[in-house]
Design an enzyme around this catalytic site. Structure first.
Site, PDB file in Angstrom:
ATOM      1  N   HIS A 368       1.002  -1.276   0.230  1.00  0.00           N
ATOM      2  CA  HIS A 368       0.109  -0.028  -0.224  1.00  0.00           C
ATOM      3  C   HIS A 368       0.803   0.985  -0.066  1.00  0.00           C
ATOM      4  O   HIS A 368       0.802   2.150  -0.682  1.00  0.00           O
ATOM      5  CB  HIS A 368      -0.758   0.167   1.151  1.00  0.00           C
ATOM      6  CG  HIS A 368      -1.742   1.008   1.405  1.00  0.00           C
ATOM      7  ND1 HIS A 368      -3.018   1.071   1.271  1.00  0.00           N
ATOM      8  CD2 HIS A 368      -1.507   2.364   1.490  1.00  0.00           C
ATOM      9  CE1 HIS A 368      -3.562   2.274   1.491  1.00  0.00           C
ATOM     10  NE2 HIS A 368      -2.492   3.311   1.439  1.00  0.00           N
ATOM     11  N   GLU A 369       1.809   1.396   0.866  1.00  0.00           N
ATOM     12  CA  GLU A 369       2.755   2.709   1.129  1.00  0.00           C
ATOM     13  C   GLU A 369       3.243   2.756  -0.084  1.00  0.00           C
ATOM     14  O   GLU A 369       3.525   3.919  -0.789  1.00  0.00           O
ATOM     15  CB  GLU A 369       3.551   2.306   2.385  1.00  0.00           C
ATOM     16  CG  GLU A 369       2.792   2.362   3.512  1.00  0.00           C
ATOM     17  CD  GLU A 369       2.030   3.543   3.931  1.00  0.00           C
ATOM     18  OE1 GLU A 369       1.775   4.595   3.094  1.00  0.00           O
ATOM     19  OE2 GLU A 369       0.912   3.099   4.675  1.00  0.00           O
ATOM     20  N   HIS A 372       1.597   4.436  -3.107  1.00  0.00           N
ATOM     21  CA  HIS A 372       1.470   5.854  -3.280  1.00  0.00           C
ATOM     22  C   HIS A 372       2.547   6.494  -3.873  1.00  0.00           C
ATOM     23  O   HIS A 372       2.403   7.588  -4.741  1.00  0.00           O
ATOM     24  CB  HIS A 372       1.590   6.427  -1.559  1.00  0.00           C
ATOM     25  CG  HIS A 372       0.111   6.421  -0.814  1.00  0.00           C
ATOM     26  ND1 HIS A 372      -0.901   6.857  -1.485  1.00  0.00           N
ATOM     27  CD2 HIS A 372      -0.220   5.744   0.090  1.00  0.00           C
ATOM     28  CE1 HIS A 372      -1.821   6.676  -0.675  1.00  0.00           C
ATOM     29  NE2 HIS A 372      -1.393   5.805   0.259  1.00  0.00           N
ATOM     30  N   GLU A 392      -6.228   6.698  -2.509  1.00  0.00           N
ATOM     31  CA  GLU A 392      -6.193   5.525  -1.676  1.00  0.00           C
ATOM     32  C   GLU A 392      -6.677   4.143  -1.970  1.00  0.00           C
ATOM     33  O   GLU A 392      -5.950   3.172  -1.735  1.00  0.00           O
ATOM     34  CB  GLU A 392      -7.073   5.776  -0.410  1.00  0.00           C
ATOM     35  CG  GLU A 392      -6.624   6.749   0.820  1.00  0.00           C
ATOM     36  CD  GLU A 392      -5.252   6.014   1.465  1.00  0.00           C
ATOM     37  OE1 GLU A 392      -5.502   5.072   1.982  1.00  0.00           O
ATOM     38  OE2 GLU A 392      -4.186   6.606   1.601  1.00  0.00           O
ATOM     39  N   HIS A 456      -9.705   8.050   3.170  1.00  0.00           N
ATOM     40  CA  HIS A 456      -9.802   6.607   3.543  1.00  0.00           C
ATOM     41  C   HIS A 456     -11.142   5.983   3.389  1.00  0.00           C
ATOM     42  O   HIS A 456     -11.197   4.658   3.411  1.00  0.00           O
ATOM     43  CB  HIS A 456      -9.096   6.287   5.072  1.00  0.00           C
ATOM     44  CG  HIS A 456      -7.732   7.034   5.106  1.00  0.00           C
ATOM     45  ND1 HIS A 456      -7.482   8.185   5.210  1.00  0.00           N
ATOM     46  CD2 HIS A 456      -6.563   6.255   4.924  1.00  0.00           C
ATOM     47  CE1 HIS A 456      -6.158   8.561   5.087  1.00  0.00           C
ATOM     48  NE2 HIS A 456      -5.570   7.283   4.926  1.00  0.00           N
TER      49      HIS A 456
END
Length: 679
Positions: A368-369, A372, A392, A456
């Site tokens: 996920h990170e 970004h 997101e 989110h």
């Protein structure tokens, strides 16, 4: 977890909302994060009708050559696009398909000033013919005066500080002088100032609040948060192989085979890099949180698998496509319950969770990170409103894809986000892709106000789309996890498989989306990507379209019972008083329908409420017949967005229909926001 328009400022993103505080034992099994011999770019989505539309795997030098070539022709490109003499183009990224088609992403300047929201993508064939142009804003950039009052920078700083203080920042000055820009993301191009306020947010997450103010009036135009949110014995993924380096008798968590990714121990600090993990043996951690290297092993493993996924499945060499690795920092702060990507340092940072007991270093969080960073390097989806939700969702979609790709028996793939890190303290996941509203805040489907939610939670419809596109609606069990995904229109969706869905999303992200893409744009972009990959009229295009319709974005692909009938809709907001208050109604007048209502009348209901179990909901026909849609219950979910099916064939269709809602439990109030009947 976040990114912004492409600009000199940093971009970052946290795993969960700053205002929300969002122990798994060591399991047996082994998995490797070592690079594969060759990229699986020939058919990452299964049988592709047009393999030429697949992303080509570019080496860093090949990508650099394409960027240099595009930068050398920006003047000619600007002329071809009909841009004004004051406008110039800057190449941000180039993506190439296997058939030679290139997709070049540009930023713009106007009289030397950065244009925020002016980004565009030009797609050209292998014969260098322009195929399509996608702009973040359709507005014409002309007639903008670049002179501002002398006191405008000071006014911009003051406005930005006020905005930062309202979200808990204690900063008393801006990070740097306000930057003069042209703001183009919302309508008419406007001379503005961009001010960045640093410090910390109220939960300890670094703060990078970007505030845009009108240079002439001082009014705030927009704001967004810049923080998005050897052998390793890991806490979450069992025993794994890590990429490490050795110098003499010292080993370090430095993965030279993957761009030189390094993992650092902040040792509860909140700045800098701390110290690179190093030791005299090449076995890292023992699976327990008491050993500092355990979290380091998890983070290093997650970074390695994510690198491999993007390279071997999607042909991307590193987050920016330039072969350069990011780095990871673990043990951030004290009992910090979050993780975030920061495009400024090009790094991932992980807290240790409540009581420092559950580091946020699980595999899907790592994927996920770092995603970004991919979003920042490509579409640059603005981290606010609907584009922020899509930002997101992109990280959730790719983080989930990374987890499935790893095929690790200790961390099997699923459609749950953060299920291992125990954010909620009760073992439940942070987010659910099959039915996002199960987390108590996310939207299952699109509605006109979804962009007002925290990003989110506004990610819910896209996450839901990905699940439906991959697996379809209804009950299903995947890797031992049971799902039961609903659709907003009450009609079924047949999945096309996760490999195809993730490929379609990635191609749309890198070649169709831009900084201001909203849900309608995401639908158009993914349909276009599916069409290029699988052909117009293909089952893949049909199912991508139907999955969007199932989350209330656009119409079904057509044919049979999927064609919607007459729709009568009321968007009048009706307040619902708290118990023991009276029932309230929202009404729609139906006319022009022959005969009785159908046996499968669709009743769409959207209600904002903090505890939907309090609500008793009825549909009242014109003749007074009442159909119970929902009894009050113990359901603690927030907000209702659901389509009910009612057999109303005994009732004449024409007349005034009412949605009747009564709050049966004290302490919560809400509002009917939409009532829709589809005949």
């Amino acid at each position: 977890m976040k990114s912004t328009h492409r600009r000199n400022a940093t971009a970052t993103g946290a795993l969960l909302a700053a205002a929300a505080l969002l122990s798994v034992g060591v399991q047996a099994g082994s998995a490797s994060a070592q690079p594969e011999a060759s990229a699986n770019t020939t058919a990452p989505g299964g049988a592709v009708r047009n393999p030429g539309a697949l992303p080509a795997q570019l080496s860093p030098s090949q990508r650099a050559e394409l960027i240099a070539k595009a930068q050398g022709t920006t003047a000619a490109t600007a002329k071809e696009l009909g841009l004004g003499a004051q406008e110039k183009l800057l190449v941000h990224d180039v993506v190439k398909d296997q058939d030679g088609t290139t997709h070049t992403r540009y930023e713009r300047t106007y009289e030397g000033l950065p244009v925020l929201g002016g980004d565009l993508v030009v797609s050209r064939t292998a014969a260098d013919r322009t195929q399509s142009v996608s702009k973040a804003s359709p507005a014409q950039l002309q007639g903008v005066s670049t002179s501002a009052p002398a006191d405008a920078p000071a006014a911009a700083s003051a406005k930005a500080l006020d905005a930062a203080k309202s979200i808990g920042s204690k900063a008393d000055k801006a990070d740097s002088a306000p930057r003069k820009v042209v703001w183009m993301a919302n309508g008419t191009p406007t001379l503005a100032y961009e001010t960045v306020i640093g410090g910390l947010q109220d939960d300890g997450t670094p703060n990078q609040l970007h505030v845009i103010t009108d240079a002439k009036t001082g009014a705030k135009l927009h704001q967004w948060q810049g923080i998005e949110t050897g052998v390793g014995n890991t806490h979450y993924s069992g025993q794994v192989t890590l990429g490490t380096s050795a110098s003499g008798s010292t080993f370090t968590l430095n993965d030279a085979a993957r761009g030189g990714h390094k993992t650092y121990n902040l040792n509860h600090g909140t700045s800098g890099t701390g110290s690179l993990f190093s030791q005299s043996t090449d076995t890292w951690g023992n699976g327990a949180n008491s050993n500092a290297a355990t979290a380091g092993a998890d983070a290093a493993y997650g970074a390695g698998v994510t690198w491999d996924f993007y390279k071997n499945v999607l042909g991307r060499s590193g987050i920016r496509g330039d072969g350069v690795a990011a780095y990871s920092r673990v043990h951030y702060g004290n009992a910090y319950v979050n993780a975030f990507w920061d495009d400024g340092c090009f790094c991932m940072t992980y807290g240790d969770g409540t009581g420092n007991n559950d580091p946020l270093t699980s595999l899907d969080v790592a994927g996920h990170e770092m995603t970004h960073g991919v979003t920042a390097a490509t579409a640059g989806l603005e981290y606010s409103a609907e584009s922020g939700g899509l930002n997101e969702a992109t990280s959730d979609i790719m983080g989930t894809s990374v987890e499935f790709y790893a095929n690790n028996p200790s961390a099997p793939g699923n459609y749950l986000i953060g299920e291992q890190i125990n954010i909620n303290g009760n073992g439940t996941p942070l987010r659910y892709m099959d039915k996002p509203s199960k987390d108590g805040g996310s939207a299952d489907a699109w509605y006109s106000g979804v962009g007002n939610l925290d990003v989110h939670y506004s990610s819910g419809p896209a996450n839901h789309w990905f699940y439906l596109a991959s697996e379809g609606s209804g009950a299903k069990t995947v890797n031992g996890v049971s799902y039961n995904s609903p659709t907003s229109d009450g009609l079924p969706v047949t999945g096309i498989g996760r490999d195809k869905a993730q490929l379609i999303w990635y191609k749309a992200l890198t070649t169709k989306f831009n900084s201001s893409t909203d849900y309608a744009g995401a639908r158009a972009g993914t349909i276009a990507a599916a069409t290029e990959l699988y052909g117009a009229g293909s089952a893949e295009v049909k199912n991508v379209t139907d999955a969007w319709a199932a989350v209330n974005v656009g119409a079904r692909s057509g044919g049979g019972t999927t064609t919607p009938g007459n729709v009568f809709d009321s968007t009048t907001r009706v307040a619902i008083p708290d118990s023991p208050g009276p029932a309230v109604t929202s009404s729609v007048a139906v006319s022009g329908v022959t005969g009785n209502a159908p046996s499968a009348l669709k009743v769409g209901v959207k209600i904002t409420h903090t505890y939907i179990g309090d609500l008793q909901i009825d549909l009242v026909a014109p003749n007074g017949t009442s159909f119970r849609l929902q009894n009050s219950s113990s359901d603690s979910t927030a907000n209702l967005d659901k389509t009910y099916t009612v057999n109303a064939s005994a009732v004449a269709a024409n007349g005034t229909w009412k949605l009747k809602v009564q709050d049966k439990g004290a302490a919560d109030v809400g509002t009917i926001t939409d009532f829709k009947l589809t005949f």
